[in-house]
Design a protein around this motif. Structure first.
Motif: not given
Lengths: 473, 206
Positions: B43-44, B46-50, B53, B87, B89-91, B95-96, B99
């Protein structure tokens, strides 16, 4: 029994033996058809449980015993051959079978059995075979950034089966042309390659106090947005992804929500330390010569090993610090900057890394004066490394001598390693993790078709969504 | 959350693991145990953005109104970003993305979903958009009523993109009464039904 014997052997030899970074290279010379050599990456874990201090798994221990004190590079091929029909880790599969299927012959827990046949019926999903309805939902979430709606799923399910694949690819094309993929998703894939930092980027709110405090200047050492724009531009609209390592141009916003390339040297738009792109086009090599890349990786190094290693890791998929991609160059390392890297414990990796880095020595990291950051200076190596003039080191990548970073980028971008790294990046993004043994053939097929598809990122993704790995529930 | 709610949620998760899109009226409905299960462990996430949304679209709420901590900090894009598969990276120098889901992922998923469902119910008290079958302070509808069926079906279509099957209607019917067997209000039922469906495996993975 072999495992026990091997462990005894390891115990006796451990104090005088070392991990061999050339092992993965020798492994792939012997087994080029192994999935670890065609799609994934061979790592030290094939033989080791630890490389520092060196400790071997059952297969590595057995190899050590089979070598019997012979020179590693000369004897390893025949040692592997001797062990092919044995089962070092005792998991019931021969070493050769495990190597060919892509599991670890030295780890009994690394075993793969063919995916079992589905027993019984499921009227809702085509279990075990490609189901376009599953693929649609994955396409929508991964590339459009949200799920398919109820109405969209109903319309899709109502299509004749022969039309669903076409509809799926039309949906994917729409997503790849959409804002989510072109901005946020692609940007996130680039983060680990660009390694941005707010504190010294274009939006920095850190101030330098100059002239006894009379003058304040924001600490912008470079602007990573150039990098993100270049990455996004090359990764969209069927452009050739080899330009990631060869582009002579930069990319700016076109004012209408899109991106467009610009040529030449670009001054910083900020009243800051740096922030433009000072490099003449003839010294450019895409993502690995932007001002940000050179600033954040080279910094003040005379020999920019970190820069070369980051380029190697980011675009060829090989992490030298994990002993990946070790291809030693005879006579190296020269230890050109007198850092002691010729010591035996260091030399095995630096015989690859240092030749990768020589070409980057002509590029400033953080400049001592305004606007020197990331610039090209033909005298920099001689100035920074007294031994340079006498030694005249030759830069090498993937066994080829090169005379510049531009050549570094050209050779790298034409290599199988580059195609594997890019194919693997999109494949793992689509599957949510590394390919397993059942998916390695699909990955290898995706990598193999990259040249015929014009090195297009979009075409790679279209290939991926057609694989069973992607669409079979 | 009541014990009854937890049990119903676990039951829904199990059903959704089996992957049972169906329709109450017009599709054959085999017994869950008779269904063939996938033999692929794949199964994949569904990460934060989706995730955001999908909640936003299903509940017709702006993403920034789904959940905030202390009324100020965005749960999804700020406070619980890593746990929801993102993730920064800026603050933060991350960076990734991670998993796999963290131990805290179910907790923060429930935190966000409960907040979003509650927000939708509260907005619907004055301007009904999702829960329109009844007034929210009225008693919850009977299990065999059109209001119940329509509400459950609408939630399944909004959140999971499919119609519910009979077993799922039955499970959600357990939310119509509290632990003592007393009827709850329509608003309470709406909130728990929304929460139960949006915290299923089917909503969080593709």
């Amino acid at each position: 029994m072999l495992g026990f014997t091997a462990l005894l052997g390891v115990g006796g030899l451990a104090s005088e033996a070392e991990a061999k970074p050339t092992g993965p290279m020798r492994f792939c010379e012997a087994y080029p058809e192994s999935p670890d050599c065609s799609g994934r990456l061979t790592t030290c874990e094939t033989c080791h449980t630890s490389t520092d201090p060196a400790q071997w798994n059952a297969y590595g221990g057995a190899l050590l015993g089979a070598l019997g004190g012979r020179d590693f590079d000369e004897g390893i091929a025949s040692a592997m051959l001797e062990l092919e029909d044995l089962d070092a880790d005792g998991d019931g599969e021969t070493n050769l079978d495990e190597i060919l299927v892509g599991t670890n012959p030295g780890n009994a827990e690394s075993i793969w059995q063919p995916v079992p046949e589905v027993e019984g019926a499921n009227p809702f999903y085509d279990l075990g075979t490609y189901d376009p309805r599953v693929a649609l939902q994955r396409v929508m979430v991964l590339y459009c950034g949200h799920s398919a709606s109820y109405e969209q799923r109903q319309d899709f399910a109502a299509l004749p089966a022969e039309d669903q694949r076409d509809a799926l690819h039309e949906t994917l094309s729409m997503c790849l042309d959409g804002e989510y993929w072109r901005t946020l998703a692609l940007r996130e894939l680039a983060d680990v390659r660009i390694t941005p930092s707010y504190a010294v980027g274009a939006d920095s709110d850190v101030n330098l106090s100059l002239g006894d405090g009379a003058y304040q200047q924001r600490l912008v050492l470079a602007d990573y947005d150039w990098d993100y724009r270049l990455w996004r531009y090359i990764m969209t609209d069927d452009r050739d992804i080899r330009q990631l390592l060869t582009a002579k141009y930069h990319v700016v916003d076109d004012g209408a929500g899109g991106l467009m390339p610009v040529e030449g040297i670009l001054d910083s738009p900020y009243e800051t330390v740096a922030g433009g792109q000072p490099l003449p086009p003839e010294h450019r090599a895409g993502m690995i010569t932007t001002q940000w890349f050179l600033m954040v990786n080279t910094m003040f190094s005379a020999l920019p090993r970190t820069t070369a290693a980051q380029a190697y890791r980011s675009y060829l998929g090989m992490n030298i610090s994990a002993s990946e991609g070790i291809l030693p160059v005879a006579g190296e390392p020269l230890d050109i900057d007198a850092k002691g890297v010729a010591a035996p414990a260091c030399a095995s990796c630096h015989s690859t890394l240092d030749p990768l880095a020589y070409a980057f020595s002509y590029y400033n990291g953080i400049g001592n004066e305004t606007n020197l950051t990331g610039d090209y200076d033909p005298m920099r190596p001689v100035t920074a490394m007294p031994a340079w003039e006498a030694e005249q080191p030759t830069s090498m990548i993937l066994g080829q001598p090169i005379d510049s970073v531009a050549a570094w980028g050209r050779v790298a971008s034409e290599s199988l390693y580059f195609r594997q790294a890019m194919g693997r990046m999109f494949f793992e993004h689509a599957l949510g993790g590394p390919a397993g043994p059942a998916e390695l053939d699909d990955l290898a097929q995706v990598v193999e078709t990259i040249p015929a598809d014009g090195h297009s990122a979009n075409r790679i993704i279209h290939r991926i969504i057609d694989t069973e790995a992607f669409g079979a529930p | 959350m009541t014990n009854r709610t937890i049990h119903a949620w676990l039951g829904l998760s199990l059903l959704s693991c089996l992957g049972l899109p169906g329709c109450r009226d017009d599709q054959p409905e085999p017994e869950p145990a008779a269904l063939a299960a996938s033999t692929r462990n794949h199964l994949v996430w569904k990460r934060y953005h989706a995730f955001a949304q999908d909640l936003s679209r299903a509940l017709e709420l702006p993403t920034e109104e789904l959940c905030t901590e202390l009324g100020e900090f965005d749960c999804i894009n700020d406070v619980h970003l890593a746990g929801l598969g993102g993730h920064e990276p800026l603050h933060q120098g991350l960076l990734e993305p991670l998993a796999e889901p963290l131990a805290t992922t179910p907790l923060v998923t429930e935190r966000v979903v409960l907040s979003a469902c509650t927000a939708r119910v509260e907005r619907d008290r004055t301007d009904p958009v999702v829960f329109t079958a009844l007034e929210l302070d009225q008693p919850a509808p009977a299990e065999d009523s059109e209001a119940f069926t329509d509400t459950v079906q609408d939630l399944y279509r909004r959140l999971l993109g499919r119609d519910p099957i009979d077993a799922e209607y039955t499970l959600l019917g357990q939310l119509l009464v509290d632990d003592e067997g007393e009827p709850v209000t329509f608003g309470e039922f709406a909130q728990l039904a929304c929460f139960s469906i949006a915290t299923t495996t089917e909503f969080s993975f593709i």
